[in-house]
Design an enzyme around this catalytic site. Structure first.
Site, PDB file in Angstrom:
ATOM      1  N   LYS B  93       0.846  -1.203   0.000  1.00  0.00           N
ATOM      2  CA  LYS B  93       0.000   0.000   0.000  1.00  0.00           C
ATOM      3  C   LYS B  93       0.878   1.249   0.000  1.00  0.00           C
ATOM      4  O   LYS B  93       1.953   1.268   0.647  1.00  0.00           O
ATOM      5  CB  LYS B  93      -0.883  -0.045   1.245  1.00  0.00           C
ATOM      6  N   SER B 168      -9.525   1.753   3.337  1.00  0.00           N
ATOM      7  CA  SER B 168      -8.657   2.499   2.467  1.00  0.00           C
ATOM      8  C   SER B 168      -7.667   1.633   1.698  1.00  0.00           C
ATOM      9  O   SER B 168      -7.018   2.114   0.778  1.00  0.00           O
ATOM     10  CB  SER B 168      -7.909   3.569   3.258  1.00  0.00           C
ATOM     11  N   SER B 192      -9.835  -0.569   7.503  1.00  0.00           N
ATOM     12  CA  SER B 192      -9.173  -0.401   6.211  1.00  0.00           C
ATOM     13  C   SER B 192      -8.494  -1.629   5.631  1.00  0.00           C
ATOM     14  O   SER B 192      -8.046  -1.582   4.491  1.00  0.00           O
ATOM     15  CB  SER B 192      -8.168   0.747   6.290  1.00  0.00           C
TER      16      SER B 192
END
Lengths: 453, 489, 132
Positions: B93, B168, B192
């Site tokens: 990420k 996210s 997330s």
């Protein structure tokens, strides 16, 4: 109208730890190339996290004990949020409502003509925080060096107990001595290792508390402390006399003009939005830990006072060294080392220690490696011995020389007769010049004095 | 074989659809090389990422650097080096700092930021021999549950590109679901990892807070952020956790207890007599009916496997949402203060709407006059929630429930909402607030072919139990037909 | 002047699987706020160094109110939490620190690399008031 000064002090002391407060960058930043002592943490890069310096915390607590504070069993760090280019994270890690030390006191010497010998100053709190970077203003540009960012600072806040600049300088001297004795800081104001921010107000007769206070920043030298405070008190007095109230603000001390000037004030006080620092777990001390620190401080201070230059100088004078030489030796780590080694190891007979001390005091200061001291001591002893071996001279020759010198230096003789003590040494020197070899100066002096009388 | 044919060949071999476990076996047996495996993933990225936008563009590291890393891994493999992730292509990420590789947190403010250091997680991946294949898209600053707030375009759900992947960590979840990477790393503040894993039909583990170091992860909410693995199977999740977990001298909030073994498969039956807590509060008003029935069906399966279902009462999730909103946004408002464009990055003006919204609420709740009413009150309620779970875990071993109250929403769903992220994550916030470990595992699909997931929560440091229960459920349902489906990209 | 404002009673939870536009769960509680929204948002924007246009300010203020209306549900728990200590961390860790040993720093180049403006090894910024 009579006004009483009401002065409180905020002092920041830079700790001389090896690494910074929340990261492992070297804390020895003074004079180094800019931005060479930084890392993601003290540069405030995304993702960086603070890890507190154990030694810095212990030293802060020890300072708390040295100032007779109470060390609460529970404390923590908080974030102080505000924006300024020298503050990389946009917040400073500091302590808000649970600092490491609270409620202490210091006793300072009072002015010679005051009633009491000592005055008590209450210390409100002692806490830890991190230093900011350094700003350099160049025209309409601001340049930033983050070498200093993250260096450990201890903040000591007093109650507004001071009433004149003398007390303030006495307090600073005491504080400086304490941190030096503890070995936690050199507290050199010129290097920014000790920084002072007084809060200054004048209380009107009959008022319980002043209705305003003015904070003064940028006092960078011991010698300016008194001047800055005196200026500010006079400035405030003038305003009050007019029937007005001084503006509550922060002012900066300007060296060049030896005055304070207003710095742009914000309409509202800053809202720092303090909240507990989520990245650093809190601290809880046991009774045992706190007692150990307390004892360590007591021992350090006792030891340091015993070994203070003043005490040492007195001791040396007792051995026959002159006052001036005593001060000179005790002020120098190197000379102290040499002298104490000579005393301890009985290298010279006792009667010669005084002379040796005077001899040593005049030697240039050496900044040397510990290991070299024994050799250098040996060299010094040898030099001393050869210089003190005086040649014997014929008394008749001496008398001749003395009479010559007395005739040629009538001014010096009359100076001496009028009480100028130094004149005799000048005359001794003149006599000794007449002889190529080294002769006994005290013998010359005695003969001269006899002749003058 | 020319390069284009090679790519087709690789896509045919479907090496990119392997799990970590399968890939490791294949590499050790020399059935294929890390180069083959990596090329297969890269080929898949080239083929599908224009449709789902799971990766930050331009993809970094560069093609040459990725291939060079794969070849290095192959050299080590040939000398029988045994590293846990040797030669395995992993996506990370884009809020994890990668030295020398652009790291943006999907925000224009960091459009040109190149970190001079690696996050601890990244360092551990490298030390374990992994091949970093790319940085994945996310909600800007991790503020969201849709990946729509990314300044680099939304990520699409591989199962239906008209729908959101969640967030996210939407990019990481989509990359794994679309077989663009063998596994991925995400981060969870509250939801997330678990929520996008649920919406993309993959396994997502949020470890105990502090189990995995946050050093180098662009901070969202400091007392909540938890890096974790997003994988195709539970076994892979355990393997990755073992690599990532541990105390870190650069993160003062990392846990002291030693890292567990997390060994799978399990030898004994962990489900028999396992006490599973179910709270009616988690089947909230308005929950999607298909989600509810799928989760209830899974609960029945577990019962049949020998588990004991125990009804528990937990504090209503809507209070957890308030606690989370206040504490997270307060920490966000402070953590985003360093972005002043002086030492790195661009002007703060470039903050998006969502970031501004959160900074406003956070600043408000910390400001003088409001601190007690908001931050402090939320912090006290946080204690309540922590205690609440402790009480529950006296009665049960794990807690189970739906991960998300809805199926993956349509693109555009998150726009202009005051609290989209926090409301979407209502079912995962309580456990995040208490720092508990939680895993999402896929349990099926809706009639409209959208993934459904369920979450298993344990007490702090109970990752091993949570993983074992999840793994046994996965094994018991291994032959269910829905597991054969693949996204149609 | 203070205006009382009733926020519409829409009780639907945002998530419907047909994916219609999300709306927060908004209770029917009334919220009091200053009619001059700009002051509140302006003040917050100053504290947070945020650039907010007029229109943005209006929208943010409205959304702030919506959020406050939701999170005020914590009042319901006041009796339960009154005796509790606030938790700003949940690890239970205490006394974490490190030894005072220095490590190498970033080079000057590395430190300055991401900056837009530097001069002689220093970060450069538009003039700041001489407020030291």
């Amino acid at each position: 109208m009579k006004y009483t000064p009401v002065i409180g002090l905020e002092v920041h002391v830079e700790l001389k730890t090896k690494s910074k407060m929340f990261c492992r960058c070297s804390a020895d930043y003074f004079g180094k190339k800019p931005n060479t002592h930084t890392c993601p943490v003290c540069l405030g890069l995304p993702g960086a996290l603070p890890v507190p310096n154990k030694k810095a915390i212990e030293w802060c607590i020890m300072l708390g004990y040295a100032l007779n504070c109470e060390i609460p069993p529970f404390s923590r760090f908080d974030r102080k949020n505000y924006f300024y280019p020298d503050l990389p994270k946009g917040y400073q890690i500091s302590q808000y409502d649970q600092p490491f030390a609270v409620d202490g006191e210091v006793f300072i010497k009072q002015e010679p003509n005051s009633q009491n010998k000592e005055k008590k100053i209450d210390v409100r709190r002692v806490h830890m925080e991190e230093d900011t970077g350094k700003l350099i203003h160049e025209g309409d540009l601001t340049l930033i060096d983050f070498n200093r960012s993250g260096v450990p600072l201890v903040e000591i806040v007093t109650e507004p107990d001071f009433v004149n600049p003398f007390e303030v300088t006495e307090y600073l001297k005491s504080l400086k001595q304490i941190v030096r004795y503890l070995g936690i800081s050199n507290a050199d104001m010129e290097k920014g290792e000790m920084r002072l921010e007084p809060n200054i107000s004048l209380r009107k007769e009959g008022e319980k508390r002043p209705s305003y206070k003015v904070e003064v920043k940028n006092i960078n030298s011991f010698k300016f402390v008194e001047r800055a405070i005196e200026f500010e008190l006079a400035r405030q007095r003038e305003i009050l006399d007019k029937g007005e109230t001084p503006v509550q603000e922060t002012r900066g001390f300007i060296e060049k003009t030896q005055s304070t000037v207003s710095q742009r004030i914000k309409e509202e006080a800053s809202d720092y939005r303090y909240f507990p620092e989520p990245d650093i777990p809190p601290f809880r001390w046991t009774d045992e830990q706190r007692n150990n620190w307390k004892t360590e401080v007591k021992n350090l201070l006792e030891e340091a006072r015993k070994n203070s230059p003043k005490e040492k100088a007195n001791f040396y004078v007792g051995l026959g060294v002159s006052n001036a030489s005593g001060a000179s030796i005790s002020a120098s780590k190197y000379r102290t080392q040499v002298f104490e080694a000579v005393i301890k190891e009985n290298i010279l007979p006792k009667e010669q220690l005084g002379k040796f001390g005077n001899f040593l005091a005049n030697k240039p200061e050496e900044k040397i490696d510990q290991n070299l001291v024994p050799n250098l001591t040996k060299q010094l002893i040898n030099q001393f011995k050869s210089s003190t071996t005086t040649a014997d001279i014929d008394d008749k020759e001496l008398d001749k020389a003395i009479e010559l010198v007395l005739r040629e230096n009538e001014t010096a003789v009359s100076d001496y007769k009028r009480g100028k003590e130094n004149a005799i040494m000048f005359l001794v020197g003149q006599v000794m010049h007449n002889f190529p070899q080294k002769i006994d100066a005290s013998k010359v002096k005695a003969s001269l004095l006899a002749k003058i009388k | 074989m020319d390069y284009l044919k090679l790519k087709e060949f690789l896509i045919m071999t479907e090496l990119n659809s392997l799990t970590i476990k399968q890939a490791k076996e294949g590499l050790i047996k020399r059935e294929f090389s890390s180069f083959d495996l990596t090329e297969a993933c890269l080929a898949q990225i080239e083929k599908v990422d224009k449709k789902i936008n799971a990766f930050i563009k331009p993809i970094a590291p560069t093609y040459d650097d990725v291939v060079s890393a794969a070849r290095k891994a192959d050299k080590l493999l040939s000398s029988n080096q045994d590293l846990p992730l040797l030669g395995i292509p992993i996506a990370v990420k884009d809020n994890f700092s990668t030295m020398g590789i652009r790291t943006t947190a999907s925000s224009k403010v960091l459009d040109d930021y190149i970190p001079p250091y690696d996050a601890t997680v990244v360092k551990k991946l490298k030390d374990a021999g992994a091949v970093l294949i790319g940085k994945t898209n996310m909600d800007a600053w991790a503020h969201g549950s849709s990946t729509e707030t990314s300044d680099y375009g939304s990520t699409k759900n591989p199962w239906n590109t008209k729908h959101l992947p969640g967030g996210s960590s939407g990019g990481s979840a989509a990359a794994v679901a679309a077989d663009e990477a063998i596994a991925a790393i995400g981060s969870e503040t509250a939801g997330s990892i678990r929520q996008p894993a649920s919406w993309c039909g993959v396994v997502g583990l949020k470890p105990t807070y502090g189990r995995v170091s946050r050093y180098g992860v662009i901070a969202m909410a400091s007392s909540l952020d938890s890096p974790g693995p997003i994988t195709k199977t539970v076994e892979d999740s355990a393997l990755l956790l073992r690599v990532l977990a541990g105390t870190d001298e650069f993160d003062a909030t990392t846990s002291l207890p030693p890292v567990g073994d997390y060994t799978l498969p399990v030898v004994d039956n962990k489900i028999k007599n396992l006490k599973i807590g179910i709270s009616d509060e988690y089947f909230i008003d308005g929950i999607d009916k298909e989600v509810e029935s799928a989760v209830r069906l899974s609960i029945e399966k577990l019962e049949k496997m020998g588990a004991k279902i125990v009804k528990i009462n937990l504090v209503k999730p809507k209070y957890a949402t308030s606690v989370y909103t206040i504490i997270q946004r307060s920490e966000v408002s402070s953590n985003l203060a360093r972005y002043d464009g002086v030492r790195f990055g661009k002007d703060r003006k470039l903050f998006g709407e969502e970031a501004k919204r959160r900074i406003v609420l956070g600043t408000y709740s910390l400001s003088s006059g409001y601190y007690n009413q908001y931050y402090n009150r939320a912090a006290k309620a946080r204690s309540l929630i922590v205690n609440d779970f402790e009480k529950a875990f006296e009665k049960v071993n794990v807690i189970l429930g739906p991960t998300s109250p809805s199926l993956p929403l349509h693109a555009g769903a998150s726009e202009n909402a005051a609290m989209f992220g926090e409301i979407a994550d209502i079912l995962v916030e309580p456990s995040s607030i208490a720092g508990l470990p939680g895993i999402n595992i896929p349990i099926g699909f809706s009639k409209s072919m959208l993934p459904i997931g369920m979450q298993i929560i344990g007490r702090q440091f109970a990752e091993d139990l949570v993983l074992q229960v999840a793994h046994q459920y996965e094994m018991a349902t291994a032959n269910e037909n829905w597991r054969k489906k693949r996204p149609n990209l | 002047m203070v205006k009382k404002h009733e926020i519409s009673k829409s009780k639907d939870l945002i998530i419907s699987s047909t994916g219609t536009t999300a709306r927060s769960e908004i209770s029917s509680a009334s919220v009091t706020y200053f009619s001059d929204d700009k002051t509140r948002i302006k003040h917050i924007a100053e504290l947070a160094a945020l650039d907010i246009t007029q229109d943005e300010g209006v929208k943010l203020s409205q959304q702030l109110d919506e959020t406050l209306a939701y999170i005020n549900n914590l009042k319901d728990l006041d009796n339960l939490v009154s005796q509790l200590e606030p938790s700003s961390q949940i690890t239970g860790l205490e006394n974490i620190s490190r030894e005072d040993e220095p490590s190498p720093s970033l080079s000057q180049d590395e430190a300055l690399k991401n900056a837009k403006a530097t001069q002689n090894g220093l970060f450069k910024v538009k003039g700041v008031l001489n407020n030291d």
